[in-house]
Design a protein around this motif. Structure first.
Motif, PDB file in Angstrom:
ATOM      1  N   ASP B 162     -80.566  46.540 -59.825  1.00  0.00           N
ATOM      2  CA  ASP B 162     -79.524  45.654 -60.322  1.00  0.00           C
ATOM      3  C   ASP B 162     -78.155  46.620 -60.487  1.00  0.00           C
ATOM      4  OD1 ASP B 162     -78.617  42.547 -60.810  1.00  0.00           O
ATOM      5  OD2 ASP B 162     -77.752  44.012 -61.910  1.00  0.00           O
ATOM      6  N   HIS B 163     -78.441  47.453 -61.417  1.00  0.00           N
ATOM      7  CA  HIS B 163     -77.316  48.347 -61.717  1.00  0.00           C
ATOM      8  C   HIS B 163     -76.752  49.096 -60.449  1.00  0.00           C
ATOM      9  CE1 HIS B 163     -78.457  48.359 -66.310  1.00  0.00           C
ATOM     10  NE2 HIS B 163     -78.092  47.312 -65.717  1.00  0.00           N
ATOM     11  N   GLU B 165     -76.967  48.157 -57.336  1.00  0.00           N
ATOM     12  CA  GLU B 165     -76.328  47.069 -56.447  1.00  0.00           C
ATOM     13  C   GLU B 165     -74.785  46.855 -56.928  1.00  0.00           C
ATOM     14  OE1 GLU B 165     -77.311  46.396 -53.435  1.00  0.00           O
ATOM     15  OE2 GLU B 165     -78.744  47.878 -53.815  1.00  0.00           O
ATOM     16  N   HIS B 166     -74.884  46.714 -58.289  1.00  0.00           N
ATOM     17  CA  HIS B 166     -73.610  46.363 -59.065  1.00  0.00           C
ATOM     18  C   HIS B 166     -72.723  47.804 -58.747  1.00  0.00           C
ATOM     19  CE1 HIS B 166     -71.733  44.135 -62.904  1.00  0.00           C
ATOM     20  NE2 HIS B 166     -70.932  44.689 -61.919  1.00  0.00           N
ATOM     21  N   MET B 169     -71.124  47.708 -55.355  1.00  0.00           N
ATOM     22  CA  MET B 169     -70.186  46.793 -55.175  1.00  0.00           C
ATOM     23  C   MET B 169     -68.634  47.236 -55.717  1.00  0.00           C
ATOM     24  SD  MET B 169     -72.184  43.214 -55.930  1.00  0.00           S
ATOM     25  CE  MET B 169     -70.769  42.334 -56.249  1.00  0.00           C
TER      26      MET B 169
END
Lengths: 104, 177
Positions: B162-163, B165-166, B169
């Motif tokens: 998740d981190h 991907e974040h 972005m």
């Protein structure tokens, strides 16, 4: 006897409830996932999100219908689904976390 | 028998490489894996604390805050599990390399400010999380013996994903500005 008389006077005990039977549902937040990812409920049902991760999450509808704000580790948040529809939601803290509630 | 030298965090400038070559000292033990997990978390907490203070963009600040919160929470869980398993974290070339890489990154970041700081921090976060995911998949999970330690690594993986991907972005949005 006194209790029965009181109930009878107010009519509360004698009349069966007309309310639709509602259910309680749980969404477990764990390992960066909402489980179940899609939850189908009926109007009036209660949904409780329970956070089992060691850091906060949110359950936030993308159309603004509901927003838990931060749910602490081991914390929970309950929402009563009043209006039929499909509601996509996400965790505002974690980009990969998405879920859906279908209210029928 | 496959033997491995595992070097995570071979730091060149702000980049991190994962090198896992044949031959050498063998796969990490459970106590070494515990130390690698705790160190990997701590390195990201330290970078996040610096970025919370120094970042220019509000998105980068918020991301840094998230890194501190998530990795602190996860580390508490990891330390608590290690304690329960009577697993005393033991340093290894990998954990030492991670620690040194983290210190070098902090030293490089302290010299920067404004948008240059944001870019360097976020670029490093992308590379760092990718390197840690690779290490979990290729070295740590295959080497862990204790099922609960394996389970902890399985729980850590989606956090890092998740981190990553974040961070990607944010890197895209910084590039677009």
């Amino acid at each position: 006897m006194a209790l029965l008389a009181t109930a009878s006077l107010t009519g509360r005990a004698a009349q069966p409830s007309n309310a639709t039977h509602t259910h309680a549902h749980k969404v477990i937040i764990e390992d960066m996932r909402f489980n179940p990812q899609t939850l189908v409920v009926h109007r009036g049902d209660r949904i409780t999100w329970i956070n089992r991760d060691p850091f906060p999450h949110t359950a936030t509808a993308t159309n603004g219908s509901f927003d838990s704000h931060p749910i602490a580790p081991d914390g929970s948040w309950t929402y009563v689904a009043r209006k039929a529809g499909e509601y996509d939601y996400k965790c505002t803290f974690h980009v990969t976390m998405k879920g859906k509630v279908e209210v029928r | 028998m496959r033997r491995a030298v595992y070097l995570l965090g071979a730091v060149l400038g702000s980049s991190i490489a994962l090198a896992w070559a044949q031959g050498g000292s063998g796969a990490p033990t459970d106590p070494q894996i515990a130390a690698i997990v705790v160190t990997a978390d701590q390195v990201d907490i330290d970078a996040g604390k610096l970025a919370e203070r120094k970042a220019h963009s509000s998105d980068v600040k918020a991301f840094a805050k998230r890194m501190v919160t998530d990795h602190s929470g996860f580390n508490e869980a990891a330390v608590s599990l290690a304690h329960k398993l009577h697993l005393t974290p033991e340093s290894s070339p990998t954990s030492e390399s991670l620690k040194q890489g983290g210190e070098q990154n902090l030293a490089a970041l302290r010299k920067l400010r404004g948008k240059a700081f944001d870019k360097a921090y976020v670029d490093h976060e992308v590379a760092y999380h990718q390197a840690v995911i690779d290490a979990v998949d290729k070295v740590l999970l295959p080497s862990a013996h204790n099922p609960q330690l394996k389970a902890l690594l399985m729980k850590a993986r989606p956090v890092f994903v998740d981190h990553l991907e974040h961070a990607k972005m944010i890197r895209s949005s910084l590039g677009a500005q």
